[in-house]
Design an enzyme around this catalytic site. Structure first.
Site, PDB file in Angstrom:
ATOM      1  CD  GLU A  32       8.465 -10.138   5.305  1.00 51.42           C
ATOM      2  OE1 GLU A  32       9.553 -10.158   4.699  1.00 51.42           O
ATOM      3  OE2 GLU A  32       7.595  -9.259   5.129  1.00 51.42           O
ATOM      4  CE  LYS A  53       7.077  -2.937   4.861  1.00 52.01           C
ATOM      5  NZ  LYS A  53       8.356  -3.560   4.548  1.00 52.01           N
TER       6      LYS A  53
END
Length: 311
Positions: A177, A170
């Site tokens: 991102e 993550k």
């Protein structure tokens, strides 16, 4: 399944609501009581303390903790004495993976299982099906796999190995991102200043119809233009950052793996605090669209914008 759930923020509340609809029994606790009472009306069992939450669960207990990473240790300090051998704690927040390694070891010494779980998709994902990345003992994961299956979209969860792996995957996701959002913002800033008087909402919409860069981010950018207009009125050009990209960069240094794009995206956010820009407005607007982050421009920034055109 029956599980305890600690933390009813934007992500936690929506995930509990989804799990309730799918037939799970949830004992819910939150530091502030209002969301507890609200989710109780949707079928959750309200708990007014961690103790009452633990007492409402039958051993072996499963407790999902969904709080900001800075608060995880405080929750575990109060929660752990209430648990017993073979109980399981899930940390579903964005915790640094090294902290997850430590917590798995500390809880393991007490006979308590620990799963580190990265959740992507924002509040909408939590409500409608998230992308879930799990680390920890595989047997424990298999025992509670149904929870992850139900909390995610189809094929939207996976177990990646030992403790820390879920939050590591993550963490890198969040670093990527940053880079993707930065590239979109820079590209659309060029489009805006091209002299062609382009309809940026129309461009974003077209890009999202089978182009190579088709993505949810492009869809969210179209939605931002639709909501705020091409000038992104009221959106701050100073972009906040929550730490995950820094963790990715630090991990990359340790591994000897260069990350110039991710580092550049983080550097831009840091510099934007004193130098807000249209690029920053786009990144802020994207953060608002997928994460519900507060991105309102300050009065000082609005005043400056009125005196000069922000590039």
């Amino acid at each position: 399944m029956k599980l305890g759930y600690v933390g009813l923020g934007k992500m936690g509340y929506n995930m509990v609501e989804r799990l309730l609809e799918l037939g799970h029994q949830i004992v819910a606790y939150n530091k502030e009581d209002e969301p507890v009472q609200k989710i109780a009306k949707k079928g959750a069992i309200p708990a007014d303390s961690l103790r009452s939450l633990a007492m409402a669960l039958e051993p072996p207990r499963l407790v999902w903790v969904m709080v900001p990473y800075e608060a995880v240790d405080a929750v575990l300090k109060d929660l752990t004495p209430l648990l017993a051998k073979d109980d399981t704690v899930i940390d579903g927040g964005n915790s640094p993976y090294k902290e997850s390694l430590r917590r798995a070891h500390e809880l393991g010494d007490k006979g308590i299982n620990f799963l580190d779980v990265g959740v992507s998709g924002g509040p909408a994902g939590a409500r409608n099906g998230a992308c879930i990345m799990v680390g920890g003992d595989e047997d424990v994961f298999r025992t509670y796999e149904q929870i992850f299956r139900d909390a995610s979209v189809d094929h939207g969860y996976a177990h990646f190995g030992k403790s820390g792996a879920g939050h590591f995957v993550k963490m890198v996701h969040n670093g990527i991102e940053y880079g993707m959002m930065q590239a979109l913002a820079e590209g659309f800033a060029i489009l805006r200043h091209s002299g062609f008087n382009l309809d940026l909402e129309k461009v974003a919409d077209l890009y999202n119809h089978r182009s190579v860069i088709e993505s949810r981010l492009v869809g969210w950018l179209k939605a931002a233009y639709e909501k705020y207009g091409e000038d992104l009125e009221g959106i701050s050009g100073a972009v906040a950052q929550s730490g995950e990209a820094t963790w990715t960069i630090d991990a990359a240094k340790e591994l000897g793996s260069p990350v110039p794009i991710i580092k550049g995206a983080l550097d831009f956010r840091l510099q934007s605090q004193s130098n807000p820009s249209y690029i920053g407005q786009i990144v802020s607007a994207l953060r608002n669209q997928f994460g519900g982050h507060e991105v309102k421009a300050s009065a000082e920034e609005v005043e400056k914008r009125g005196k000069r055109k922000i590039a």
